[in-house]
Design an enzyme around this catalytic site. Sequence first.
Site, PDB file in Angstrom:
ATOM      1  N   ASP A  37       0.837  -1.190   0.000  1.00  0.00           N
ATOM      2  CA  ASP A  37       0.000   0.000   0.000  1.00  0.00           C
ATOM      3  C   ASP A  37       0.877   1.247   0.000  1.00  0.00           C
ATOM      4  OD1 ASP A  37      -2.656   1.353   0.484  1.00  0.00           O
ATOM      5  OD2 ASP A  37      -1.558   2.018   2.269  1.00  0.00           O
ATOM      6  N   GLU A  40       1.425  -0.519  -5.119  1.00  0.00           N
ATOM      7  CA  GLU A  40       0.369   0.416  -5.484  1.00  0.00           C
ATOM      8  C   GLU A  40       1.008   1.678  -6.055  1.00  0.00           C
ATOM      9  OE1 GLU A  40      -3.331   3.060  -3.642  1.00  0.00           O
ATOM     10  OE2 GLU A  40      -1.714   2.373  -2.334  1.00  0.00           O
TER      11      GLU A  40
END
Length: 701
Positions: free
Chosen positions: A420, A460
């Site tokens: 993330d 990401e």
Amino acid sequence: MRNGKTTYPHYRTLALGLCLALGMLPLGASFAASNDNNVEWAGLFHDQGPLYDSNPEPSATQAVTLTLRTYKGDITSANIKYYDSADSQFHWVAMHWTSNDATGSFDLWQGTIPASASEKYYRFQVNDGSKTVWYDAEGPSDTEQPFGDFFIVPGFSTPDWMKNGVMYQVFPDRFFDGDPRNDVANGQYTYHGCATEQHAWGSSVFPRVGGCNTAVFFGGDLQGIIDKLGYIKHTLGADILYLNPIFQSPTDHKYDTADYYRVDPTFGSNATLVRLIHTIHDHRNGRRGYLVLDGVFNHTGDSNPWFGETHPRDLPSGQSGLALATPAWRRPGHAGTWRHWPSWRQPPGAYQSQSSPWYDYYTFQQWPGTYSNFLGVASMPKLDYGASGSAVREQIYGSSTSVMQTYLKSPYGIDGWRLDAAQYLDAGGGNGSDATNHQIMQEMRTAVKSVNANADIVGEFWGDASSWLDDGKEWDGAMNYNGFTQPVSEWICGVDEGGNSAAIPTSQFDSWLRGTRADLPGDVQQVMTNFLGSHDTSRFATRCGGDIWKTYLALIFQMTYVGTPTIYYGDEYGMQGGADPDNRRTFDWSQATTTNAAVALTQKLIGIRNAYPALRTGSFMTLLTDDTNHLYAFGRFDASNRIAVALNNDSVTHTVTVPVSQLSVTNGSTLTDLLSGNQYTVSNGNVVVSVQGHYGAILAQ
């Protein structure tokens, strides 16, 4: 040569993007070329598929033989020009004619780049007498370009299971409630002024109290995922499960981790996670599956005892747990060991004391109230990765008992990590995307691959992620917002992933796809996660105005394009939803059956993809772009199969003439539409097929 990475725009000029549109012939026509000081662009083709690259993932001792296609008799010579990072020099390899293709319309030329351990970038010089054309991953050009080269990265490979799989993404609280005993109750605890709200399955995701989106719980959990694996693996046929965060946290999204070593009690226990992993891996439950967890390593939550801003009395020690419920906290000790703290002896967090053992985990501008955090969110204090070997680096990935290594090993054995906000990891409160971030990612890759060389690392990133992907030293792949989600949304829905008006024609769509593929090595392209929507975008069906036929069209493209198809739970039946939190509605299990046409189509498409390796690792070739009628056709092919995909992005039926001779499919051959079962005979190099509005045909030889 890539001496500094160019960030490509979201469109390309037709001069680089469309071979056929700029060729001199009608589609599918036979062609007799000649040495006339003119190179026919429409005859040129190369990519790093198995027919054109002898070793797409070479070792340091394997030479790479490259094949270039031209029209028969069209050129007088061809050369490979490559840049070798070992000596920072360009080198030349003369190519030689080897054979014709099956149609007799094309010549195949070959040349070999010798083996070595260094990364290389190559392009082709194609000559017909006095005329020279250059060919790279962007396509043909009259002038040599400073970007767009093909890659050779010896010793680097991406996981085959990602290349060959289909991923299914689950937001755990909203998928299925398998154990009501661990459901969060109304008012069970309060976090930052928001009391928890228990909502009934299928009801609104919006809170009853304004500003408390993250306090809404529905009861989905890991047992629910175990209970519904049959739907994912059998009804749909997906074999890779990606879970949004599952570790202990006070919010419903759990991107503010309180304890990386404990599954949130509202989702189950660590033992439940082990059971889920074993069930996914079990061959008795269909073909072996894989699990990718969401690693939130840029920041923690403020309730994490490392930070300790949220006092334990603010939260109960029962079900939601957090500080008092965690029996042991860990901190780096000496010589790579770890100490375990009983909860009653837990040291103060960095926010509580400058003498905290975790004080250096964070960056304070003015202790305690001013500190670096994630995008201005004070409840998400940013981790300080310091220098190589720092306590945070050891805690997150470096030590054998680090977070990342713990879950890669027994008793867990997960198969990969999704990172993330990966670009933001940094030292000293920095914003990442710098030399320190790349060093962290290189070290992280080394640590992960030391435990499981076949594990996947997916980052990401919403733009051009090639800085983390083009040298084989950091991620395996990335979430493909830039090369899939956004162009697909703009072409089919006429809006971007945020729902803003942004329609593009077919030719621009194709050019965008070509440009973003050119950013990356071939094996990286094959593991980019291609999703119609995610937990951070509005739902695809909503962006397309609720037109289920547009979902059909998108699914057909998703399952036939280069990369790992990734289904955000519910997109397979056209789940609706606006921006966060509306894009995280509960799954409607009444739709989870093949009586739902979209689910049935998804099942069929995954079956087709699984049956044809050409759709997973074969070459990709544009065959047709028609802006007037909104038509697009492309080929996927390898030594075993030639497949032409025709897509109709119009609301009415169109007859599509597909030039399958470009795929070396001979006249008189029969192609079968794998969706309808209809068969077509090749004539004059073409097949002519009628395609419904917002639908497609998958024509296989």
